[in-house]
Design a protein around this motif. Sequence first.
Motif, PDB file in Angstrom:
ATOM      1  N   ASP A   1       2.069   1.464  -3.470  1.00 12.70           N
ATOM      2  CA  ASP A   1       1.014   2.092  -4.531  1.00 12.70           C
ATOM      3  C   ASP A   1       0.922   3.684  -4.198  1.00 12.70           C
ATOM      4  O   ASP A   1       0.719   4.429  -5.356  1.00 12.70           O
ATOM      5  CB  ASP A   1      -0.172   1.393  -4.194  1.00 12.70           C
ATOM      6  N   ASP A   2       0.833   4.010  -2.912  1.00  8.11           N
ATOM      7  CA  ASP A   2       0.554   5.558  -2.731  1.00  8.11           C
ATOM      8  C   ASP A   2       2.023   6.352  -3.268  1.00  8.11           C
ATOM      9  O   ASP A   2       1.535   7.477  -3.791  1.00  8.11           O
ATOM     10  CB  ASP A   2       0.386   5.562  -1.289  1.00  8.11           C
ATOM     11  N   CYS A   3       2.866   5.784  -3.111  1.00  4.54           N
ATOM     12  CA  CYS A   3       4.135   6.352  -3.489  1.00  4.54           C
ATOM     13  C   CYS A   3       4.310   6.718  -5.176  1.00  4.54           C
ATOM     14  O   CYS A   3       4.437   7.716  -5.680  1.00  4.54           O
ATOM     15  CB  CYS A   3       5.525   5.726  -3.138  1.00  4.54           C
TER      16      CYS A   3
ATOM     17  N   SER B   1       1.079  -1.309  -0.001  1.00  2.00           N
ATOM     18  CA  SER B   1      -0.043   0.101   0.058  1.00  2.00           C
ATOM     19  C   SER B   1       0.948   1.302   0.134  1.00  2.00           C
ATOM     20  O   SER B   1       0.656   2.292  -0.701  1.00  2.00           O
ATOM     21  CB  SER B   1      -1.128   0.022   1.220  1.00  2.00           C
TER      22      SER B   1
ATOM     23  N   ALA C   1       1.471   6.475  -6.969  1.00  2.00           N
ATOM     24  CA  ALA C   1       0.478   7.442  -7.415  1.00  2.00           C
ATOM     25  C   ALA C   1       0.824   8.868  -7.011  1.00  2.00           C
ATOM     26  O   ALA C   1      -0.167   9.697  -7.491  1.00  2.00           O
ATOM     27  CB  ALA C   1      -0.929   6.883  -6.740  1.00  2.00           C
ATOM     28  N   GLY C   2       1.765   8.939  -6.310  1.00  2.00           N
ATOM     29  CA  GLY C   2       2.054  10.430  -6.071  1.00  2.00           C
ATOM     30  C   GLY C   2       1.113  11.064  -4.849  1.00  2.00           C
ATOM     31  O   GLY C   2       0.975  12.168  -4.694  1.00  2.00           O
ATOM     32  N   LEU C   3       0.638  10.195  -4.102  1.00  2.00           N
ATOM     33  CA  LEU C   3      -0.171  10.403  -2.844  1.00  2.00           C
ATOM     34  C   LEU C   3       0.697  10.958  -1.794  1.00  2.00           C
ATOM     35  O   LEU C   3       0.084  11.521  -0.663  1.00  2.00           O
ATOM     36  CB  LEU C   3      -1.012   9.435  -2.754  1.00  2.00           C
ATOM     37  N   ILE C   4       1.768  10.328  -1.521  1.00  2.00           N
ATOM     38  CA  ILE C   4       2.609  10.566  -0.398  1.00  2.00           C
ATOM     39  C   ILE C   4       3.878  11.004  -0.593  1.00  2.00           C
ATOM     40  O   ILE C   4       4.463  10.445  -1.781  1.00  2.00           O
ATOM     41  CB  ILE C   4       2.549   9.332   0.641  1.00  2.00           C
TER      42      ILE C   4
ATOM     43  N   ARG D   1      -0.685  12.842   8.822  1.00  2.00           N
ATOM     44  CA  ARG D   1      -1.673  12.779   7.956  1.00  2.00           C
ATOM     45  C   ARG D   1      -2.924  12.038   8.301  1.00  2.00           C
ATOM     46  O   ARG D   1      -3.996  12.175   8.172  1.00  2.00           O
ATOM     47  CB  ARG D   1      -1.166  12.579   6.573  1.00  2.00           C
ATOM     48  N   TYR D   2      -2.574  10.706   8.746  1.00  2.00           N
ATOM     49  CA  TYR D   2      -3.446   9.851   9.121  1.00  2.00           C
ATOM     50  C   TYR D   2      -3.579   9.609  10.547  1.00  2.00           C
ATOM     51  O   TYR D   2      -4.465   8.541  11.146  1.00  2.00           O
ATOM     52  CB  TYR D   2      -3.097   8.501   8.492  1.00  2.00           C
TER      53      TYR D   2
END
Length: 90
Positions: free
Chosen positions: A26-28, A23, A30-33, A55-56
């Motif tokens: 995937d987030d890296c 996860s 996708a440029g989310l984090i 953030r979470y």
Amino acid sequence: MDDDRLLISLAEVAKLTGWSERSLLDDCRAGLIAHVCRKGSYSFTRKQLDALIERYTVEGTAEPESAAEREAREMEEAIRYNRTLRRGAE
């Protein structure tokens, strides 16, 4: 050496946080984090890891909001929203 310049591997971040490597990866991708990527290797600075955890993080409240407090807050939000619309600021 300054600890802020050291990189923490994706695997280590997964161990420290309990999140899955997949996860995080995937987030890296996708440029989310925020992260550091060099030649397909993903890692994090201490500052990026702290921001990710922040953030979470969900802060609880000491006491639940009463019905009267909720009603007053919602009324104030509605008034503020309506004033914004009248000014054309939206």
